[in-house]
Design an enzyme around this catalytic site. Structure first.
Site, mmCIF file in Angstrom:
data_model
loop_
_atom_site.group_PDB
_atom_site.id
_atom_site.type_symbol
_atom_site.label_atom_id
_atom_site.label_comp_id
_atom_site.label_asym_id
_atom_site.label_seq_id
_atom_site.Cartn_x
_atom_site.Cartn_y
_atom_site.Cartn_z
ATOM 1 N N LYS A 1 45.721 20.100 45.421
ATOM 2 C CA LYS A 1 45.076 20.755 46.565
ATOM 3 C C LYS A 1 45.834 20.469 47.858
ATOM 4 O O LYS A 1 46.079 21.368 48.659
ATOM 5 C CB LYS A 1 43.629 20.283 46.746
ATOM 6 C CG LYS A 1 42.599 20.813 45.782
ATOM 7 C CD LYS A 1 42.089 22.192 46.070
ATOM 8 C CE LYS A 1 42.798 23.291 45.372
ATOM 9 N NZ LYS A 1 42.847 23.360 43.961
ATOM 10 N N ARG B 1 45.830 38.257 46.554
ATOM 11 C CA ARG B 1 46.869 38.460 45.544
ATOM 12 C C ARG B 1 48.267 38.385 46.142
ATOM 13 O O ARG B 1 49.254 38.349 45.410
ATOM 14 C CB ARG B 1 46.672 39.802 44.854
ATOM 15 C CG ARG B 1 45.339 39.939 44.165
ATOM 16 C CD ARG B 1 45.236 41.272 43.483
ATOM 17 N NE ARG B 1 46.132 41.335 42.356
ATOM 18 C CZ ARG B 1 45.808 41.027 41.115
ATOM 19 N NH1 ARG B 1 44.598 40.639 40.840
ATOM 20 N NH2 ARG B 1 46.685 41.113 40.144
ATOM 21 N N GLY C 1 54.019 43.931 39.431
ATOM 22 C CA GLY C 1 54.656 43.559 38.167
ATOM 23 C C GLY C 1 56.132 43.292 38.398
ATOM 24 O O GLY C 1 56.583 43.133 39.537
ATOM 25 N N GLU D 1 49.136 22.312 47.898
ATOM 26 C CA GLU D 1 48.994 23.761 48.042
ATOM 27 C C GLU D 1 48.723 24.172 49.484
ATOM 28 O O GLU D 1 49.377 25.068 50.006
ATOM 29 C CB GLU D 1 47.791 24.252 47.207
ATOM 30 C CG GLU D 1 48.035 24.456 45.746
ATOM 31 C CD GLU D 1 46.748 24.844 45.020
ATOM 32 O OE1 GLU D 1 45.775 24.083 45.070
ATOM 33 O OE2 GLU D 1 46.713 25.913 44.412
HETATM 34 C C1 G6P Z 1 47.346 30.276 40.973
HETATM 35 C C2 G6P Z 1 46.352 29.796 42.018
HETATM 36 C C3 G6P Z 1 45.698 28.489 41.551
HETATM 37 C C4 G6P Z 1 45.090 28.672 40.166
HETATM 38 C C5 G6P Z 1 46.130 29.173 39.159
HETATM 39 C C6 G6P Z 1 45.496 29.546 37.827
HETATM 40 O O1 G6P Z 1 48.459 29.437 40.937
HETATM 41 O O2 G6P Z 1 46.994 29.615 43.258
HETATM 42 O O3 G6P Z 1 44.678 28.116 42.468
HETATM 43 O O4 G6P Z 1 44.562 27.461 39.733
HETATM 44 O O5 G6P Z 1 46.756 30.351 39.676
HETATM 45 O O6 G6P Z 1 44.644 30.639 38.020
HETATM 46 P P1 G6P Z 1 43.533 31.088 37.003
HETATM 47 O O7 G6P Z 1 42.978 32.359 37.578
HETATM 48 O O8 G6P Z 1 44.214 31.321 35.678
HETATM 49 O O9 G6P Z 1 42.538 29.996 36.922
#
Ligand code: G6P
Length: 590
Positions: free
Chosen positions: A467, A27, A94, A470
């Protein structure tokens, strides 16, 4: 975003908090901290990853911890949580939106701040309201806060007590043999807590006298049912030096098999009426999940003749969409906690639309607000960049698209029976990895790349490009092969790398034309296709044969070598694939 955890135990809790933070690290990993309370309150916090906290230890059975993804204030020791004010220590996930006004007001009244964070303001407000009743102090302090929060708070003179509260940021409570917990998400507690209950917006949690109690905003008790967390959400363990991303790619066949088994058991009848009557269908998601929504839109339109409007969730909610009763919104999210996707789903519900959620976490916020739920069985995904969840999302969406056709026309798509072959085809795609190793070896110095495709291959191209951006930090763009000559061709020069995905027979020639245009300008081309002839006849420099499946299903398989390519590029460039710079797995703020 940030991860928070709190624990009240009869034993020392530093170790449990540290382990919990390790599991929450996806996170955020800018900085981390722990506060424990024995006779006095002790706080350890450091810029950098959670492992920095292993150098410390303090006794005490009551504590809170935090792993940060910076919003207000750069990553630093001072900006790391927990924040202390008087007797209070607090962790927060938050954003305090009225941060500037509150800080000015408190400074005007003589308060001194030790960080640049918005979170320290909440600690100050709780401390000012605290007269020995921690629950009442947290409740009244939060009345002043606009924005989103999940907070966990302890007070120096209240060992054995912890108060937490939430609005728009996720928060769960759990009971396990190591103690009573609050935490940002279920995967981080799976394996530690045997039973879990979720807090709703506006609720507070108090852990005291060995009990967990929930309260509404007016401090009336709220009864809760505790449930066992999904066993498969226990994180995989990776052997020393291994990476979660690699283990998660290796798990794709298993994840697809389990998802398929769950889908076979799923009763779609409850959504039949909504699907049959759908006036309009929307698909919303963020990041990788958005690319699976693009595939869904394409397939539903082609197979069932229903146009699907596909948007990134953050754009969708602010574009005044024409949406109402009789419409269906499909929201896709691995975590089920992405703020923009949640808000888009809430908006759809408020307008009377029918919401279908596709998520990996069956008890996520998105799951709880959906009319109909499809839970994939990817298992805990720890690496920040999504891999196996993408393949599983696609599988769920194929299933949903098939059901839409069935409810509309009482027939299933021609590829329906081939869904069973997806796990084996995913496994077979690992056969491309040796070629991909060579490609990464050759291209790791690249500063930019194009990924080309047409039709469904364009979705795969976009996901491949995402990918590599990132995790390998290479600028990449997923581009419609046919659009190349309308602008981007200007960037092609000697050795410029272009990856092309060509799995649609009818468009293969057109994609080949684009490669020829690249090639004749000195570019370096790599081609992925399941058709030996397409590869044979191509001018590409590197060629990779994908396992064959019906074309609509190819996105779920063609992406795997691209996921692995990004991973290899990342390693070659010396980065950590599990913790990409500036990113967090669960984006719980806008
Ligand atoms: C973040 C992550 C991505 C993911 C996106 C959506 O940006 O780094 O890898 O695709 O959130 O996340 P979710 O949990 O909504 O699929």
């Amino acid at each position: 975003m940030c991860g928070i955890i709190g624990c009240v135990s009869e034993k020392d809790c530093y170790g449990a908090l540290y382990d919990g933070l390790k599991r929450l690290e996806y996170r955020g990993y800018d900085s981390a901290g722990i506060a424990v309370l024995d006779r006095e309150l002790r706080i350890f916090k450091k810029k950098g990853g959670v492992s920095n906290l292993s150098a410390f230890y303090a006794r005490g059975g009551t504590g809170i911890g935090h792993t940060r993804w910076a919003t207000h204030g750069a990553p630093s020791d001072a900006n790391a949580h927990p924040h202390r004010a008087g007797k209070i220590a607090l962790v927060h996930n938050g954003i305090v939106e009225n941060f500037a006004a509150l800080r000015a007001e408190l400074e005007g009244e003589g308060e001194r701040f030790f960080s640049d964070t918005d979170s320290e303001i909440i600690a100050k407000l709780v401390s000012r309201a605290y007269r020995g009743d921690l629950l009442a102090a947290v409740q009244s302090a939060l009345l002043r806060v606009e924005g989103s929060y999940a907070v966990a708070v302890i007070a120096e003179d209240r060992p054995g007590e912890l108060v937490a509260a939430k609005r728009k940021s996720p928060l769960v409570a759990g009971k396990g043999s190591a103690g009573l917990f609050v935490c940002s998400d279920i995967p981080a507690l799976a394996g530690t807590a045997e039973y879990i209950a979720q807090a709703e917006d506006g609720e507070l949690i108090r852990i005291a006298d060995g009990e967990i109690e929930f309260f509404d905003g007016a401090l009336h008790p709220v009864p809760k049912t505790f449930f066992r967390p999904q066993e498969e959400l226990r994180a995989l363990s990776v052997a020393g030096g291994g990476y979660f991303m690699r283990a998660e790619i290796a798990e794709i066949p298993r994840a697809l098999r389990d998802t398929l088994a769950a889908l076979r058991e799923k009763d779609f009848a409850p959504c039949a009426r909504a699907l049959r009557a759908a006036q309009r269908v929307f698909a919303v998601a963020c990041g990788t999940a958005y690319h699976s929504a693009l595939v869904f839109a394409d397939i539903v339109e082609k197979e069932a003749g229903i146009p699907v409007l596909c948007h990134t969730a953050g754009e969708f909610r602010y574009r005044a969409p024409v949406l109402g009763t009789g419409d269906v919104l499909v929201a896709v999210s691995q975590s089920g906690e992405t703020a923009d996707t949640l808000e888009a789903a809430r908006l759809a519900r408020a307008r009377g639309a029918y919401v279908i959620a596709v998520t990996n976490i069956g008890c996520s916020s998105l799951a709880s607000l959906a009319d109909f739920l499809l839970v994939m069985r990817a298992g805990a995904e720890i690496a920040v960049a999504a891999t196996k969840s993408y393949n599983c999302q696609l599988l769920c969406l194929y299933y949903l698209a098939g059901q839409m056709l069935f409810f509309k026309e009482e027939r299933l798509p021609s590829w329906w029976g081939s869904l069973e072959r997806l796990p084996a085809a995913a496994e077979a795609s690992f056969g491309c990895f040796a070629e991909v190793d060579r490609l990464a070896d050759r291209l790791h110095g690249a500063r930019a790349m194009y990924y080309l495709g047409r039709g469904l291959d364009l979705c795969t191209a976009r996901e491949g490009a995402l990918k590599v951006k990132e995790i390998a930090r290479v600028f990449a763009e997923g581009y419609a092969a046919g659009e190349l000559k309308h602008g981007s061709l200007a960037l092609i020069e000697d050795h410029f790398p272009v990856v092309c995905i060509s799995t649609g027979a009818s468009l293969a020639k057109k994609s080949e034309n684009a490669l020829a245009e690249v090639k004749s300008r000195g570019g370096y081309c790599a081609l992925f296709s399941q058709y030996p002839q397409v590869l044979q006849e191509s001018c590409a420099d590197a060629k990779c044969l994908l396992p064959a499946l019906p074309e609509p299903l190819m996105p779920a398989v063609a992406v795997i070598p691209l996921q692995y390519f990004a991973y290899k590029m990342c390693l070659e460039r010396g980065f950590d694939p599990d913790k990409p710079r500036n990113l967090a797995k669960s984006v719980t703020v806008e």
